[in-house]
Design a protein around this motif. Structure first.
Motif, PDB file in Angstrom:
ATOM      1  N   THR A   8      32.258  10.978  -8.198  1.00  0.00           N
ATOM      2  CA  THR A   8      33.337  11.685  -7.520  1.00  0.00           C
ATOM      3  C   THR A   8      32.749  12.779  -6.642  1.00  0.00           C
ATOM      4  N   ASP A   9      33.061  12.755  -5.369  1.00  0.00           N
ATOM      5  CA  ASP A   9      32.622  13.817  -4.472  1.00  0.00           C
ATOM      6  C   ASP A   9      33.759  14.818  -4.360  1.00  0.00           C
ATOM      7  N   TRP A  10      33.584  15.951  -4.965  1.00  0.00           N
ATOM      8  CA  TRP A  10      34.627  16.969  -5.044  1.00  0.00           C
ATOM      9  C   TRP A  10      35.025  17.477  -3.667  1.00  0.00           C
ATOM     10  N   ARG A  11      34.109  17.423  -2.713  1.00  0.00           N
ATOM     11  CA  ARG A  11      34.411  17.924  -1.378  1.00  0.00           C
ATOM     12  C   ARG A  11      35.488  17.092  -0.703  1.00  0.00           C
ATOM     13  N   SER A  42      36.469  22.226  -5.768  1.00  0.00           N
ATOM     14  CA  SER A  42      36.381  21.325  -4.613  1.00  0.00           C
ATOM     15  C   SER A  42      36.490  22.091  -3.300  1.00  0.00           C
ATOM     16  N   LEU A  43      37.368  23.096  -3.237  1.00  0.00           N
ATOM     17  CA  LEU A  43      37.472  23.889  -2.013  1.00  0.00           C
ATOM     18  C   LEU A  43      36.236  24.746  -1.794  1.00  0.00           C
ATOM     19  N   ARG A  90      29.886  33.458  -1.578  1.00  0.00           N
ATOM     20  CA  ARG A  90      31.080  33.399  -2.426  1.00  0.00           C
ATOM     21  C   ARG A  90      31.538  31.950  -2.595  1.00  0.00           C
ATOM     22  N   TYR A  91      31.510  31.176  -1.515  1.00  0.00           N
ATOM     23  CA  TYR A  91      31.895  29.770  -1.600  1.00  0.00           C
ATOM     24  C   TYR A  91      30.929  28.992  -2.498  1.00  0.00           C
ATOM     25  N   ARG A  92      29.668  29.326  -2.428  1.00  0.00           N
ATOM     26  CA  ARG A  92      28.655  28.657  -3.270  1.00  0.00           C
ATOM     27  C   ARG A  92      28.960  28.890  -4.748  1.00  0.00           C
ATOM     28  N   ARG A 108      44.003  30.524   0.368  1.00  0.00           N
ATOM     29  CA  ARG A 108      43.251  31.388   1.294  1.00  0.00           C
ATOM     30  C   ARG A 108      41.954  30.698   1.724  1.00  0.00           C
ATOM     31  N   CYS A 109      41.307  30.035   0.781  1.00  0.00           N
ATOM     32  CA  CYS A 109      40.076  29.307   1.085  1.00  0.00           C
ATOM     33  C   CYS A 109      40.368  28.152   2.045  1.00  0.00           C
ATOM     34  N   ALA A 110      41.492  27.464   1.845  1.00  0.00           N
ATOM     35  CA  ALA A 110      41.879  26.382   2.760  1.00  0.00           C
ATOM     36  C   ALA A 110      42.125  26.928   4.164  1.00  0.00           C
TER      37      ALA A 110
END
Length: 159
Positions: A8-11, A42-43, A90-92, A108-110
């Motif tokens: 599964t690729d979470w991205r 995933s985000l 932060r995303y990492r 917010r990330c989206a």
């Protein structure tokens, strides 16, 4: 569907969420938001990829294989690049599951992902800032990104 399944690729889940978010498909958003940890991870992974593979090379001219000394000098010289670098970190952490983000922060990330995609598209096409329709550009860019992610040779479980 269990997110921890092999392969599964979470991205890709993050791509779907951003696409639904931009097109305001409320029912699909609600279904994905039922699992806030999976959504957050995933985000985070998608935002990290967009920052590294799209934003930095297109807007700042920093390829992904740039040495840390060059990146550090840019970070100190350009406050905007420095802020993008902090968001990348932060995303990492979010993509690794270290920092859990509630659903409102995932939204917010989206939004951040959509803005990064629009900004890189505007930079590539020399378009003035206010002349881009997010609902037109982002789905097409997400489609291209999904195609690239499906062909990467890396382990899909890695962030």
């Amino acid at each position: 569907m269990e997110m921890m399944s092999v392969g599964t690729d979470w991205r890709l889940l993050g791509c779907a969420y951003v696409d639904f978010f931009v097109q305001q498909e409320k029912e699909s958003l609600r279904l994905l938001e039922e699992h806030p940890l999976d959504l957050s991870i995933s985000l985070g992974r998608l935002a990290y990829v967009v920052t590294d593979q799209v934003l930095f090379p297109c807007v700042y001219g920093v390829p992904t294989d740039t040495s840390y000394q060059v990146v550090d000098a840019l970070r100190r010289a350009d406050p905007e690049f420095g802020a993008a670098w902090v968001r990348r970190s932060r995303y990492r952490r979010q993509g690794m599951g270290i920092t859990m983000r509630p659903v409102r922060r995932s939204r917010r990330c989206a939004t951040d992902i959509a803005r990064m995609l629009c900004r890189s598209w505007a930079h590539e096409h020399d378009t003035p800032k206010g002349k881009i329709l997010v609902c037109d550009i982002v789905p097409a860019m997400l489609h291209d990104l999904r195609l690239k992610l499906c062909h990467l040779s890396e382990d899909p479980a890695d962030p």
